[in-house]
Design a protein around this motif. Structure first.
Motif, short mmCIF file in Angstrom:
data_model
loop_
_atom_site.label_atom_id
_atom_site.label_comp_id
_atom_site.label_asym_id
_atom_site.label_seq_id
_atom_site.Cartn_x
_atom_site.Cartn_y
_atom_site.Cartn_z
N ILE B 126 0.85 -1.20 0.00
CA ILE B 126 0.00 0.00 0.00
C ILE B 126 0.88 1.26 0.00
N ALA B 127 1.97 1.20 0.79
CA ALA B 127 2.89 2.35 0.83
C ALA B 127 3.51 2.57 -0.55
N ALA B 128 3.84 1.48 -1.24
CA ALA B 128 4.42 1.59 -2.58
C ALA B 128 3.40 2.19 -3.55
N LEU B 161 14.56 -1.90 -7.00
CA LEU B 161 14.61 -1.34 -5.65
C LEU B 161 13.66 -2.09 -4.73
N GLY B 162 13.70 -1.73 -3.44
CA GLY B 162 12.82 -2.37 -2.46
C GLY B 162 12.21 -1.31 -1.57
N ILE B 163 11.11 -1.67 -0.89
CA ILE B 163 10.50 -0.74 0.06
C ILE B 163 10.42 -1.45 1.41
N GLU B 191 11.61 8.10 0.53
CA GLU B 191 10.87 7.73 1.73
C GLU B 191 9.39 7.95 1.48
N GLU B 192 8.55 7.31 2.29
CA GLU B 192 7.11 7.44 2.18
C GLU B 192 6.53 7.28 3.57
N ASN B 284 -1.60 6.84 13.72
CA ASN B 284 -0.61 5.78 13.71
C ASN B 284 0.03 5.75 12.32
N TYR B 285 1.31 6.15 12.26
CA TYR B 285 1.98 6.29 10.96
C TYR B 285 3.22 5.42 10.89
N THR B 286 3.48 4.88 9.73
CA THR B 286 4.72 4.15 9.50
C THR B 286 5.50 4.85 8.39
N ARG B 287 6.81 5.02 8.64
CA ARG B 287 7.67 5.60 7.62
C ARG B 287 8.39 4.47 6.89
#
Lengths: 405, 405
Positions: B126-128, B161-163, B191-192, B284-287
């Motif tokens: 989802i972040a990607a 690349l990877g996330i 970053e995301e 609630n956030y993830t970097r």
């Protein structure tokens, strides 16, 4: 000077021409937005007469599905369209809630007196400004030196209501306020959520290398723990509020002394901001409660939240039995906190927040059941819910838009 | 069918008429917004030729001051106007950054292959999706069972690349990823930040009372700690990813087993969502970091962030001397983390994030100084900064608008 509204995309336009065109579009956007807000209040007026719920998720879903599709034809990614309209819908829903609250309460529109911790531009004051920004009713602040004095001012009837922080996403609960809520048995009549950004502030001309002592409220210091880890030569000292810490720095005019306070307070203090946003996490929020002597009526058209305290009999599984009541009525609990009871060692008191209005039939039924199981249940109030949750589009419906591979 | 655009505000309008009028305004808003985005890209093209910074705070401040004043004439509170236009400006700035990145890199527009933890709809996936949503360049996911396998896939050149997640606002750092960054010495290229909402998911027909065992990634379980406190009869079990936990539930079809996973994954799984948003904190956030074998060039027109690791000599005050270098060059550190070095017991390695590009003259100078003091400095990469900070209006300028009392 005659100009085309849709400027060609080539490099011939000067930056200034482009900016002027953007400026004109922005004004148009604002005008249409203002018109939309008027229509939105007409919708609220209509719903007030028909007693319909303000939010209609199916209707919002239709609107958003239609707009994301139209947006894609215009080259706008669905996520961008959704973000823009979630913002517009949130404003619309909040305006409708405020309209309905103002038109169902019998209160006058005289300014309210509000007990606030600290000084002008304290975090509590900023939260109060944010809370009343979109409301017709205004407020006058009475600044208090401590949480205790806020509760006393409300209880004595000297002020109409007070605003107090109850929890922070980084530093956790403000236990003192929990204990005062228990002791004073006042009513929670509203809530507000503030994004908190702490600044390091010192006298003009000071640099961060000069600083030896930093003053602030314990909560602010806890939220900036990593700053103190990075600067082990700087000592932290507690003050009763961020604004009193600021006052101290302004009075001493000593370049080795700094305060941690809000951006707004820092910029209005005439002091120098040495560093912006020194909190551990940029996503740092504080939830505030509005507290009053009398309860508030939340119309059924508006989503409400209720807070209560609970004591359970001293037997195994008693808390579980109580929570079971919420579950069996499908009531969504949003918070469960336990606090020791000062007068009863080894006994715990539970604070519970849940979605719903104490005057809803289903909540009334649940409370009756709860009172049969718990040794004590005290309602602290039902109040309009702060969060306006964005209506989601079905991920299935969006997936062929998103996953273009 | 002829209709007036500005509907009268009385009660004669039916709800449907009002909604139709709002729908027409929304479409107009969207059209103007699309036009604005085109002009915004023309601005980016212009800045690319003149090498001017994308953001011009003075210009944005003028624009916002003008708009809040115009908004007030239309009855819109400044806070509402600011919120609307911060959203619009953020989109505009992000589009300009993407435009410039796409037009300065020599890369093809072939889809990138991206190593992602778990299965489709995992949080990393989802972040990607969020990261690439507004970019021209698309990606193809290669799903990996562990962080280690992601790093191996990048190192071998099998993927571009990877996330990987690096920190979460509730549960803290993902230490395993920190250690892999150290071990594999790959480059951080982006970053995301993702807002994370955990859902409890079980087989169709199961109720929360049936659940005895919950499976998920350890991070997700840590972020839902209060849920497990409230349900002491439910056991938590670790799985390598939220998506593999979901798969397990789908395979077993046992009503006593549940998983914690993303909303998107839950809704696409065909399973039943028993509870939405069971994380301790709603904010609630993830970097996430994007990691690649080769470095990325961030054009000077775009704000960058740099990450490095630091080892200090074994003497008192060594870390302070290093941090002093950042201070003396006025470089803003955004993160400082220490980790034990596996091969050197009792020695610490420091991870530092700061604002700036390693190719900036001032950063280059600071790095030279740093290398003289530290025993080892390793650059992990400079990459475009994710956060687009809102331009603030002066609180003084706004205060007579806000403080109406």
């Amino acid at each position: 000077m005659k100009e085309e509204r849709s400027a060609p995309s080539g490099g011939v336009n000067s930056l200034n021409n482009l900016r002027q065109s953007i400026g004109r579009l922005d004004e148009e956007l604002l005008k249409i937005f203002a018109e939309r807000r008027k229509l939105s209040l007409a919708v609220a007026a209509n719903k007030l007469t028909t007693n319909k719920k303000v939010r209609d998720q199916a209707q919002e879903k239709n609107l958003l599905t239609n707009l994301t599709a139209k947006g894609q034809h215009l080259g706008i990614d669905p996520s961008v369209t959704l973000s823009l309209f979630h913002n517009i819908i949130e404003d619309s829903v909040r305006s409708q809630y405020d309209y309905i609250l103002e038109n169902t309460s019998s209160d006058s529109l005289e300014p309210l007196t509000l007990a606030v911790l600290g000084e002008p531009d304290s975090y509590s004051h900023i939260a109060a400004q944010q809370h009343f920004a979109t409301k017709k009713r205004r407020f006058e602040s009475e600044y208090c030196p401590s949480f205790l004095s806020i509760f006393k001012a409300i209880e004595s009837g000297r002020v109409d209501l007070g605003i107090v922080p109850i929890e922070n996403t980084t530093a956790g609960n403000i236990t003192e306020v929990y204990d005062l809520l228990l002791e004073y048995k006042l009513n929670i009549v509203g809530e507000e959520k503030l994004k908190v950004k702490h600044c390091l502030v010192a006298t003009q001309g000071a640099t961060i290398d000069d600083i030896k002592d930093v003053y602030s409220h314990p909560q602010a210091i806890a939220q900036c723990k990593s700053f103190f880890n990075e600067h082990p030569n700087i000592n932290s000292h507690f003050r009763s509020s961020t604004s009193s810490a600021l006052k101290l720095v302004a009075e001493y005019q000593n370049p080795s002394i700094a305060a941690i306070a809000s951006e707004q307070a820092a910029e209005n203090s005439g002091l120098e901001v040495l560093s912006y946003g020194i909190n551990n996490y940029q996503e740092n929020y504080t939830r505030f409660l509005l507290v009053a002597k009398k309860t508030i009526e939340v119309p059924s058209t508006i989503p409400a939240k209720t807070t209560l305290t609970l004591q359970t009999p001293q037997k195994p599984g008693a808390l579980l039995d109580c929570l079971q009541v919420f579950k069996s009525h499908s009531i969504n609990m949003t918070k469960l906190e336990s606090r020791p009871i000062p007068t009863k060692p080894w006994q715990e008191l539970f604070y519970i927040d849940f979605e719903g209005n104490a005057s809803d039939l289903i909540i009334e039924k649940a409370l009756v059941e709860l009172k049969q199981i718990a040794s004590e249940v005290t309602l602290l109030g039902s109040y309009p819910m702060h969060d306006i949750l964005a209506t989601k589009l079905d991920h299935h419906a969006l997936s062929n838009q998103f996953n273009r591979l």
